[in-house]
Design an enzyme around this catalytic site. Structure first.
Site, PDB file in Angstrom:
ATOM      1  NE  ARG A  46     -12.213 -14.425   6.138  1.00 55.58           N
ATOM      2  CZ  ARG A  46     -12.619 -13.395   5.429  1.00 55.58           C
ATOM      3  NH1 ARG A  46     -13.659 -12.721   5.801  1.00 55.58           N
ATOM      4  NH2 ARG A  46     -11.989 -13.022   4.325  1.00 55.58           N
ATOM      5  CE  LYS A  59      -0.274   1.805   4.398  1.00 59.12           C
ATOM      6  NZ  LYS A  59      -0.568   1.213   3.109  1.00 59.12           N
ATOM      7  CG  HIS A  75       6.467  -1.437   2.261  1.00 57.26           C
ATOM      8  ND1 HIS A  75       5.215  -0.894   2.230  1.00 57.26           N
ATOM      9  CD2 HIS A  75       6.974  -1.276   1.020  1.00 57.26           C
ATOM     10  CE1 HIS A  75       4.971  -0.436   1.014  1.00 57.26           C
ATOM     11  NE2 HIS A  75       6.015  -0.648   0.253  1.00 57.26           N
ATOM     12  CG  ASP A  77      -2.819   3.066   0.415  1.00 51.81           C
ATOM     13  OD1 ASP A  77      -2.748   2.065   1.144  1.00 51.81           O
ATOM     14  OD2 ASP A  77      -2.428   3.071  -0.769  1.00 51.81           O
ATOM     15  CG  HIS A 129       4.282   4.262   2.660  1.00 49.32           C
ATOM     16  ND1 HIS A 129       4.535   3.354   3.660  1.00 49.32           N
ATOM     17  CD2 HIS A 129       3.417   3.631   1.814  1.00 49.32           C
ATOM     18  CE1 HIS A 129       3.859   2.229   3.421  1.00 49.32           C
ATOM     19  NE2 HIS A 129       3.171   2.380   2.313  1.00 49.32           N
ATOM     20  CE  LYS A 133      -3.085   2.981  -5.030  1.00 50.17           C
ATOM     21  NZ  LYS A 133      -1.781   2.378  -4.836  1.00 50.17           N
TER      22      LYS A 133
HETATM   23  C1  BG6 Z   1       1.266   0.178   0.092  1.00 46.81           C
HETATM   24  C2  BG6 Z   1      -0.039   0.776  -0.344  1.00 46.81           C
HETATM   25  O1  BG6 Z   1       1.496   0.442   1.453  1.00 46.81           O
HETATM   26  O2  BG6 Z   1       2.332   0.720  -0.674  1.00 46.81           O
HETATM   27  C3  BG6 Z   1      -0.250   0.550  -1.836  1.00 46.81           C
HETATM   28  O3  BG6 Z   1      -1.101   0.191   0.377  1.00 46.81           O
HETATM   29  C4  BG6 Z   1       0.931   1.028  -2.627  1.00 46.81           C
HETATM   30  O4  BG6 Z   1      -1.437   1.211  -2.282  1.00 46.81           O
HETATM   31  C5  BG6 Z   1       2.233   0.461  -2.058  1.00 46.81           C
HETATM   32  O5  BG6 Z   1       0.768   0.608  -3.968  1.00 46.81           O
HETATM   33  C6  BG6 Z   1       3.440   1.067  -2.731  1.00 46.81           C
HETATM   34  O6  BG6 Z   1       4.576   0.407  -2.285  1.00 46.81           O
HETATM   35  P1  BG6 Z   1       5.847   0.256  -3.218  1.00 46.81           P
HETATM   36  O7  BG6 Z   1       6.876  -0.373  -2.351  1.00 46.81           O
HETATM   37  O8  BG6 Z   1       5.411  -0.616  -4.362  1.00 46.81           O
HETATM   38  O9  BG6 Z   1       6.198   1.634  -3.654  1.00 46.81           O
END
Ligand code: BG6
Length: 489
Positions: free
Chosen positions: A46, A145, A175, A232, A237, A337
């Site tokens: 932006r 996401k 990911h 999240d 995941h 976390k």
């Molecule tokens: C992300 C989340 O998708 O994955 C984050 O939004 C999280 O909150 C992260 O910290 C963790 O990914 P990784 O690969 O570091 O375990």
């Protein structure tokens, strides 16, 4: 397979994900020689600024996420020369002309739009790309996401995006599916005969999947407050990992063969009832504490936090899969976390031996356990019982360890590197299909609604621990323990 020349457009190009993950991943592939000489990376944002100013930010920010070991000034300078910056208002098609000006003919150059923006912008970006004639038949779109906030918003996104792009052009990224260890789990299950006959209710007692982070929310409070751990991490995941553990052997690794099997798992998840929502779901929020000896504040005291926030930073769930293979086998999933350790692992615990021929009672036998470690390093651990040396017949648990970095001594590829290469190659296997996404939301949705109705607060846990005590009770009620609780002191 060499990549064809490409124009990669990063919407949200100046954002956190782009700086932390996408630009460093593209640099790594450039350093490895994968990017064609004239490939362009077009960052869209932006803020009005020139490409030179944007590259200054990239230098200050993205560069700090590249390890010194892999950094070369020469490669970096050439890489930065690929980057162009364009300022536009993503929700206004009339501002898109500069994008039309830099993009090359999509019939000869791969064209990818990566939407690393809030999901509320996905539909309007797709419609605007279409209105400007940029969303051609050959174009690919990557959706980062969170893909919606609930089932209705996810359906809405799917429906709007599908008005512009065919399913085969849409790459919904998770990911975790790009992590080396997740791919290795496929190799372990379907490249060996050893485990598959045992991979079922007759031999497996329970499965635990943990993604624990030591980090707090950091500077992502704005996003996290709209999300929480369930949206999240769990909806995507953790459920994707569960799918890879539990799916039937796919016919091949072609995209739909794998995605069909994952979808079956998601659709077989036992739906929650009022009773199981109360019993089988734990939500928590971190309080102040110590992580690795360093004092850290409570979630509600983090920078820009709402002091009354009820957003969960921890969630644990007991899931069940209603199929012949898995009926009765609990899958315990948890993420949080500010936990005691930074790790991601899948623990497959086998049943106890049926009878002891030794003087030791069966209860002194530790059940066999296979640990698939995703993070911090990827590896496998198999726990077996073995005789202790010397006179007499005493058995003790021992561990077989396989460290993939040590075994292959090859450079590791970050998940985003692999997934970006897959997008550029047009390989969809590691991306979610619309029906998978919706099936995952469908299962998670009752939890969201339950929390809203109850208005109950998340349970507190001290930073640097394994979450609220209720998480231990969740699994303890079934006579089991989380792996760290079961480990000898
Ligand atoms: C992300 C989340 O998708 O994955 C984050 O939004 C999280 O909150 C992260 O910290 C963790 O990914 P990784 O690969 O570091 O375990």
């Amino acid at each position: 397979m060499a990549l064809t020349d490409f124009d990669l457009v990063l919407f949200g190009g100046g954002g956190d994900l782009s700086m932390r993950k996408l630009i460093p991943a593209l640099y790594a592939r450039d350093r490895a020689g994968d990017l064609p000489a004239t490939a362009q990376i077009i960052c869209v944002g932006r803020n009005e600024r020139s490409t030179a100013e944007f590259i200054e930010t990239v230098n200050e920010n993205a560069k700090s996420h590249i390890s010194e070991k892999t950094f070369s000034q020469n490669v970096w300078d050439k890489f930065c020369a690929r980057i162009k910056y364009i300022a536009l208002d993503a929700s206004d098609a009339t501002t898109y002309q500069p994008l039309n000006d830099v993009l090359r003919d999509s019939s000869s150059v791969t064209r990818v739009f990566y939407l690393a923006t809030p999901p509320t912008l996905f539909a309007s970006i797709c419609h605007n790309l279409s209105a400007r004639g940029l969303a051609t038949e050959q174009t690919r779109v990557v959706l980062e996401k969170p893909l919606g906030r609930d089932l209705a918003s996810a359906k809405q996104i799917n429906q709007e995006v599908s008005q512009v792009f065919k399913e085969s052009q849409i790459y919904r990224i998770d990911h975790y599916l790009g992590k080396e260890a997740v791919q290795n789990l496929l190799a372990l299950r379907f490249g060996n005969v050893l485990f598959e006959p045992l991979w079922r209710r007759e031999w497996i007692s329970d499965v635990q999947i943990t993604i624990a982070e030591e980090l707090g929310v950091g500077n992502r409070m704005g996003y996290y407050e709209t999300s929480g751990a369930l949206r999240d991490m769990m909806q995507n995941h953790l459920l994707q990992l569960l799918c890879i553990v539990a799916m039937e052997p796919p016919l091949s690794v072609t995209p739909d063969a794998v995605r069909d099997e994952k979808l079956k798992v998601l659709r077989s998840l036992k739906p929650f009832t009022q009773n199981t929502l109360a019993k089988n779901v734990v939500r928590g929020q971190y309080r102040a504490g110590h992580v690795n000896g360093v004092a850290v504040p409570a979630y509600r005291q983090e920078k820009t936090a709402d002091p009354d926030s009820n957003t969960e930073t921890f969630v644990a769930v007991k899931a069940e899969i209603d199929t012949w293979r898995w009926a009765g086998v609990p899958f315990y999933l948890r993420t949080g976390k500010r936990m005691a350790d930074q790790l991601a692992e899948i623990v497959v615990r086998f049943k106890s031996i049926p009878h002891s021929i030794f003087a030791q009672s069966t209860s002194s036998f530790q059940p066999n356990c296979l640990v698939i470690r995703l993070q911090p390093d990827d590896g496998l651990q198999l726990n077996l019982m073995a005789k202790t040396p010397g006179d007499g017949m005493r058995l003790k648990p021992v561990e077989l360890e396989l460290d993939f970095a040590e075994t292959f001594k090859a450079p590791r590829m970050d998940a985003y590197e692999r997934l970006l290469l897959d997008v550029l190659r047009g390989q969809l296997t590691l991306f979610m299909r619309s029906d998978e996404l919706e099936a995952a939301w469908e299962w998670v949705e009752p939890i969201l609604r339950y929390w809203e109705q109850e208005g109950n607060e998340p349970l507190p846990y001290a930073s640097g621990t394994w979450g609220p005590a209720a998480s231990s009770s969740l699994i303890g009620r079934d006579g089991l323990q989380w792996r760290e609780e079961a480990l000898p002191e």
